[in-house]
Design an enzyme around this catalytic site. Structure first.
Site, PDB file in Angstrom:
ATOM      1  N   GLU A  42      33.635  16.128  -1.145  1.00  0.00           N
ATOM      2  CA  GLU A  42      33.723  15.463  -2.444  1.00  0.00           C
ATOM      3  C   GLU A  42      33.961  16.518  -3.526  1.00  0.00           C
ATOM      4  O   GLU A  42      33.458  17.623  -3.459  1.00  0.00           O
ATOM      5  CB  GLU A  42      32.419  14.714  -2.733  1.00  0.00           C
ATOM      6  CG  GLU A  42      32.425  13.983  -4.075  1.00  0.00           C
ATOM      7  CD  GLU A  42      31.099  13.318  -4.395  1.00  0.00           C
ATOM      8  OE1 GLU A  42      31.109  12.317  -5.129  1.00  0.00           O
ATOM      9  OE2 GLU A  42      30.056  13.808  -3.921  1.00  0.00           O
ATOM     10  N   LYS A 114      35.619   6.156  -5.015  1.00  0.00           N
ATOM     11  CA  LYS A 114      34.188   5.988  -4.753  1.00  0.00           C
ATOM     12  C   LYS A 114      33.680   4.709  -5.424  1.00  0.00           C
ATOM     13  O   LYS A 114      33.867   4.490  -6.620  1.00  0.00           O
ATOM     14  CB  LYS A 114      33.444   7.211  -5.287  1.00  0.00           C
ATOM     15  CG  LYS A 114      31.953   7.237  -4.992  1.00  0.00           C
ATOM     16  CD  LYS A 114      31.370   8.549  -5.518  1.00  0.00           C
ATOM     17  CE  LYS A 114      29.890   8.686  -5.238  1.00  0.00           C
ATOM     18  NZ  LYS A 114      29.380   9.982  -5.749  1.00  0.00           N
ATOM     19  N   CYS A 155      30.066  10.276  -0.515  1.00  0.00           N
ATOM     20  CA  CYS A 155      28.736  10.717  -0.940  1.00  0.00           C
ATOM     21  C   CYS A 155      27.725   9.565  -1.078  1.00  0.00           C
ATOM     22  O   CYS A 155      27.239   9.053  -0.085  1.00  0.00           O
ATOM     23  CB  CYS A 155      28.860  11.518  -2.239  1.00  0.00           C
ATOM     24  SG  CYS A 155      27.435  12.604  -2.577  1.00  0.00           S
TER      25      CYS A 155
END
Length: 285
Positions: A42, A114, A155
């Site tokens: 990330e 994300k 994440c």
């Protein structure tokens, strides 16, 4: 079907040009070890707490140096290169935390923004409000590659098992979890969460991480790893510094795990009732 996968561990700084060069060096290392699929962490392009300073170095998708470098590497090396994510400038002034997957001809095969924003208040005063600057994604996707059905997350997404289950039900055999976990949360939860997602969905999990103390002062947990569908850690890096971890991904293990414990197939719809227990008016003897 089997292939060699690599997870690249980085300690990205505030300069996208330097970070892109570091990424290129590590991707070439992974390809030299025989990896057909290489994943970066990330925020490969820059880790920068100062939002104004971050915006100053951001570019739109077409001009982003990390995406361009990854595309060139994929074509040069004849492999799949997955930029776990990098910050992309949007027209409305906000930012996308966006991942890119490039094929061996350099073409963009998939992008993923994300979905879940890291808005948390941790111990010792550590607080993050990702939603203040980033626009969350809303689209999950599974991509059919020559060697696997691949799903995507970034994440904090790892804490939302419904995202993983939906992709597993849609056919994902490999799940990607590029991350920049904080040291505090990583020590407590990183490996547990990754292994749980692998076990409950009978899938491989590949997680490239940021590691160490960064230029902007934050500290990330590292421990990039690759996990099999039974929850076994096949390869893992340490908690600081760069690394390239590789593992052979044999998709027969997915079929075997899901055959032994077919929980995805056995899942049932159900209703939920919340019952308020009546007050007894006294204390039981």
């Amino acid at each position: 079907m089997s292939f060699k996968a690599a997870a690249i561990q980085m300690c990205s700084g505030v300069d996208p040009v330097r970070n892109a060069a570091d990424m290129a060096r590590l991707v070439r290392d992974a390809a030299g070890q025989g990896a057909a699929y290489v994943q970066t962490p990330e925020m490969t392009g820059a880790l920068q707490k100062d939002r104004a300073a971050l915006r100053a170095v951001l570019r739109d998708e077409a001009s982003d140096i990390v995406a361009r470098t990854a595309s060139d590497l994929a074509k040069e090396l004849g492999i799949h290169v997955h930029v776990g994510s990098t910050a992309i400038a949007l027209e409305d002034g906000k930012i996308a935390n966006r991942g890119f997957l490039f094929g061996p001809n350099g073409a963009l095969l998939a992008r993923y923004d994300k979905i879940h924003m890291f808005d948390v208040d941790l111990d010792n005063g550590e607080s993050w409000r990702e939603s203040a600057a980033y626009t969350p994604g809303s689209q999950a996707r599974v991509v059919s590659l020559p060697f696997a059905e691949m799903g995507f997350s970034i994440c904090y997404d790892v804490r939302f098992p419904q995202l993983f289950q939906a992709q597993a039900v849609a056919g994902a055999e490999v799940m990607t979890v590029p991350a920049a976990f904080t040291r505090q949360t990583g020590e407590a939860h990183w490996e547990i969460l990754l292994r749980a997602r692998a076990i409950e969905n009978g899938m491989f999990v590949i997680a490239a991480a940021q590691a160490g103390v960064h230029e902007d002062g934050r500290e990330t947990f590292g421990h990039s790893m690759i996990i099999d569908p039974w929850g076994k850690v096949l390869a893992s890096a340490g908690g600081t510094g760069e690394a390239v971890v590789t593992a052979d991904i044999d998709l027969a293990a997915v079929k075997a795990a899901r055959g032994k414990i077919p929980n995805l197939r056995n899942a049932r719809d159900f209703s939920l009732e919340k019952v308020e227990a009546p007050a007894t008016g006294g204390v039981a003897a």
